[in-house]
Write a protein that holds these residues in place. Sequence first.
Motif, PDB file in Angstrom:
ATOM      1  N   TYR A  66      -1.618  -5.007  13.977  1.00 37.62           N
ATOM      2  CA  TYR A  66      -2.360  -4.749  12.734  1.00 37.62           C
ATOM      3  C   TYR A  66      -2.760  -6.045  12.027  1.00 37.62           C
ATOM      4  O   TYR A  66      -3.925  -6.241  11.677  1.00 37.62           O
ATOM      5  CB  TYR A  66      -1.503  -3.886  11.797  1.00 37.62           C
ATOM      6  N   ARG A  83     -13.898  -1.893  -3.969  1.00 35.90           N
ATOM      7  CA  ARG A  83     -12.780  -1.071  -3.536  1.00 35.90           C
ATOM      8  C   ARG A  83     -11.445  -1.819  -3.603  1.00 35.90           C
ATOM      9  O   ARG A  83     -10.386  -1.214  -3.763  1.00 35.90           O
ATOM     10  CB  ARG A  83     -13.063  -0.642  -2.093  1.00 35.90           C
ATOM     11  N   ARG A 142      -6.764  -5.616  -6.246  1.00 33.89           N
ATOM     12  CA  ARG A 142      -5.469  -5.728  -5.593  1.00 33.89           C
ATOM     13  C   ARG A 142      -4.717  -6.953  -6.132  1.00 33.89           C
ATOM     14  O   ARG A 142      -5.334  -7.864  -6.692  1.00 33.89           O
ATOM     15  CB  ARG A 142      -5.676  -5.848  -4.074  1.00 33.89           C
ATOM     16  N   TYR A 186      -5.754   2.545   1.051  1.00 33.76           N
ATOM     17  CA  TYR A 186      -5.265   3.431   2.094  1.00 33.76           C
ATOM     18  C   TYR A 186      -3.873   3.915   1.745  1.00 33.76           C
ATOM     19  O   TYR A 186      -3.006   4.037   2.587  1.00 33.76           O
ATOM     20  CB  TYR A 186      -5.237   2.734   3.466  1.00 33.76           C
ATOM     21  N   LYS A 241     -11.761  -7.167  12.125  1.00 33.46           N
ATOM     22  CA  LYS A 241     -12.622  -6.493  11.134  1.00 33.46           C
ATOM     23  C   LYS A 241     -13.839  -7.347  10.777  1.00 33.46           C
ATOM     24  O   LYS A 241     -14.886  -6.826  10.410  1.00 33.46           O
ATOM     25  CB  LYS A 241     -11.831  -6.205   9.852  1.00 33.46           C
ATOM     26  N   ASN A 264      -2.036  -8.224   5.893  1.00 36.28           N
ATOM     27  CA  ASN A 264      -3.453  -7.843   5.936  1.00 36.28           C
ATOM     28  C   ASN A 264      -4.160  -8.305   4.653  1.00 36.28           C
ATOM     29  O   ASN A 264      -5.256  -8.861   4.683  1.00 36.28           O
ATOM     30  CB  ASN A 264      -3.539  -6.320   6.124  1.00 36.28           C
ATOM     31  N   ASN A 322       3.546  -3.412  16.497  1.00 37.96           N
ATOM     32  CA  ASN A 322       2.475  -2.804  15.699  1.00 37.96           C
ATOM     33  C   ASN A 322       2.100  -3.693  14.512  1.00 37.96           C
ATOM     34  O   ASN A 322       0.934  -3.779  14.132  1.00 37.96           O
ATOM     35  CB  ASN A 322       2.900  -1.419  15.207  1.00 37.96           C
ATOM     36  N   LYS A 367       0.846  -1.188   0.000  1.00 35.52           N
ATOM     37  CA  LYS A 367       0.000   0.000   0.000  1.00 35.52           C
ATOM     38  C   LYS A 367       0.885   1.242   0.000  1.00 35.52           C
ATOM     39  O   LYS A 367       0.651   2.205   0.726  1.00 35.52           O
ATOM     40  CB  LYS A 367      -0.943   0.008   1.205  1.00 35.52           C
ATOM     41  N   TYR A 390      -6.070  -6.558  14.595  1.00 32.91           N
ATOM     42  CA  TYR A 390      -7.010  -5.693  13.880  1.00 32.91           C
ATOM     43  C   TYR A 390      -7.645  -6.412  12.682  1.00 32.91           C
ATOM     44  O   TYR A 390      -8.862  -6.372  12.494  1.00 32.91           O
ATOM     45  CB  TYR A 390      -6.286  -4.420  13.412  1.00 32.91           C
TER      46      TYR A 390
HETATM   47  C1  LIG Z   1       5.060   0.179  11.762  1.00 35.24           C
HETATM   48  C2  LIG Z   1       3.781  -0.377  11.328  1.00 35.24           C
HETATM   49  C3  LIG Z   1       3.567  -1.822  11.427  1.00 35.24           C
HETATM   50  C4  LIG Z   1       2.850   0.447  10.880  1.00 35.24           C
HETATM   51  C5  LIG Z   1       1.540  -0.003  10.368  1.00 35.24           C
HETATM   52  C6  LIG Z   1       0.804   1.193  10.017  1.00 35.24           C
HETATM   53  C7  LIG Z   1      -0.460   0.894   9.304  1.00 35.24           C
HETATM   54  C8  LIG Z   1      -0.498  -0.212   8.307  1.00 35.24           C
HETATM   55  C9  LIG Z   1      -1.514   1.679   9.572  1.00 35.24           C
HETATM   56  C10 LIG Z   1      -2.808   1.492   8.912  1.00 35.24           C
HETATM   57  C11 LIG Z   1      -3.920   1.693   9.892  1.00 35.24           C
HETATM   58  C12 LIG Z   1      -5.221   1.160   9.417  1.00 35.24           C
HETATM   59  C13 LIG Z   1      -6.240   0.897  10.442  1.00 35.24           C
HETATM   60  C14 LIG Z   1      -5.465   0.956   8.123  1.00 35.24           C
HETATM   61  C15 LIG Z   1      -6.719   0.367   7.591  1.00 35.24           C
HETATM   62  O1  LIG Z   1      -6.506  -0.950   7.258  1.00 35.24           O
HETATM   63  P1  LIG Z   1      -7.637  -1.820   6.558  1.00 35.24           P
HETATM   64  O2  LIG Z   1      -7.296  -3.268   6.724  1.00 35.24           O
HETATM   65  O3  LIG Z   1      -8.974  -1.447   7.062  1.00 35.24           O
HETATM   66  O4  LIG Z   1      -7.474  -1.421   5.065  1.00 35.24           O
HETATM   67  P2  LIG Z   1      -8.111  -2.143   3.797  1.00 35.24           P
HETATM   68  O5  LIG Z   1      -9.575  -2.332   4.040  1.00 35.24           O
HETATM   69  O6  LIG Z   1      -7.818  -1.188   2.703  1.00 35.24           O
HETATM   70  O7  LIG Z   1      -7.386  -3.441   3.645  1.00 35.24           O
END
Ligand SMILES: CC(C)=CCC/C(C)=C/CC/C(C)=C/COP(=O)(O)OP(=O)(O)O
Length: 467
Positions: free
Chosen positions: A239, A189, A193, A130, A247, A176, A235, A103, A243
């Motif tokens: 993520y 969206r 990819r 993003y 989702k 991710n 992090n 990304k 995270y």
């Molecule tokens: C140092 C380090 C590890 C930094 C990571 C920083 C980072 C990737 C920040 C993104 C934050 C975020 C919630 C993005 C949305 O992802 P999403 O999964 O919702 O996006 P998508 O739907 O486009 O896949």
Amino acid sequence: MWRNSVGFSSKLLTSKSSYSRLPLLNHGVASRSTSTSAGSGPESTEAAGTVKVGFSSTEWVRTGSPGSSAVDLSSFAAASVLKGRDIVDMAKHYGRCYAELSKARLRMLANKLHNIVPPCTFAASFSSNYTVISMLVVATSGTGYILGSGSAIDYMGLCCTCAGTMMVAASASTLNQVFEVKNDAKMNRTKKRPLPSGRISIPHAVTWAASTGMLGTALLASKANMLAAGFGASNLVLYAFVYTPLKQIHPINTWVGAIVGAIPPLLGWAAASGQVSLNGMLLPAALYFWQIPHFMALAYLCRKDYADGGFRMYSLADASGQRTASVALRNCLYLLPLGYLAYDWGLTSGWFCLESTLLALAISGTAISFYMNRTTKDARRMFHASLLYLPVFMSGLLVHRVTESEQQMTVEHTGKIIEMSPLLETTEEAQEEKRKQSIGNGQCRPPVAYASVAPFPFLPAPSYSTF
Ligand SMILES: CC(C)=CCC/C(C)=C/CC/C(C)=C/COP(=O)(O)OP(=O)(O)O
């Protein structure tokens, strides 16, 4: 036109068109046709009189037809030319895939505007990957580094920190997408990819994620410090492994994602200063609060898409959009005091207080409008404002930054004034102790506050909580 591993006679090589090869872009998985093996890398083979250039996955298409001006090249020369061009094309193809997985690219916004079905169009154009945020991740880490630096910025350290952050973030973003390949395939969206479109294989993407993750963490550990490397690695885990699954489980994911987004500036600060202090939390706080309206707007604009993808965003259980809008508004309001805090903690001059407050008022205005109307147009405006907010906020922080030496100078200057005042404490040790305390805990008063006593040395200096 030929596809993977299809035999290709060297006699048919033309000087112009035969080498025009295009990666299999914008083709869904179903459109791929001539997969010959499961690997992912390019393979070039030569047989007597025939040159076979194959890419063992289904990632390549060759276009162009043999023209009349065919030249008779030896199979060896043909093979060399092919190999050279294949390498270049392969590098381009995978370079593009890696950039998208990470990304990392600023997408062609206009392109995206046409590709996505409304009302998601606008948001997707900015945030399909993003990508704007990905650039901002590195920018926030760099800004954190500069803010956390003393008087002199170590530019080499800054570059290494940005590069390390970029690599770890690339790894996190790739993982991710690996975990969400099926969901992404269902969303307008994200369906183009690299993984859902079949341009790269999952093992290949995982290899990319592992390499960038390890390299980035090692770079942070060796060129910055272990604290920064720890922030980067944790992090990544937060993520990719917390995270990302969340989702699909619970709307709280947006708040967890906001923490993920807030860590890079902290990482930068830690890389520069070797510690985490209260001052260092200002930019992460801004990032955290900022992300809520940003993602609420996105999730509202793309709620159908998110539902199709199987994601449980906050906006999906909020048909009227009222709760989504109120959460966004609340977090915009939390941005209001940040400028004052930056000033009060001695991070910036008073100008930043003014600018930041105006900025926060502007984004809050769009959030109020979204709260009152809850139309796509209003959500879009808030999204727009969120895109503007962060770069302007960070630029302001950097422009109005008060360096440690400036703080020191001001404190020393004030110290002299204090010495002249009979109403103040007289022992030098006591004053020195207070100065050290104020700088050490990051609570140093901003220069303007100190300077304000300068014309009136006969008056008692204002007393602050830190004294
Ligand atoms: C140092 C380090 C590890 C930094 C990571 C920083 C980072 C990737 C920040 C993104 C934050 C975020 C919630 C993005 C949305 O992802 P999403 O999964 O919702 O996006 P998508 O739907 O486009 O896949």
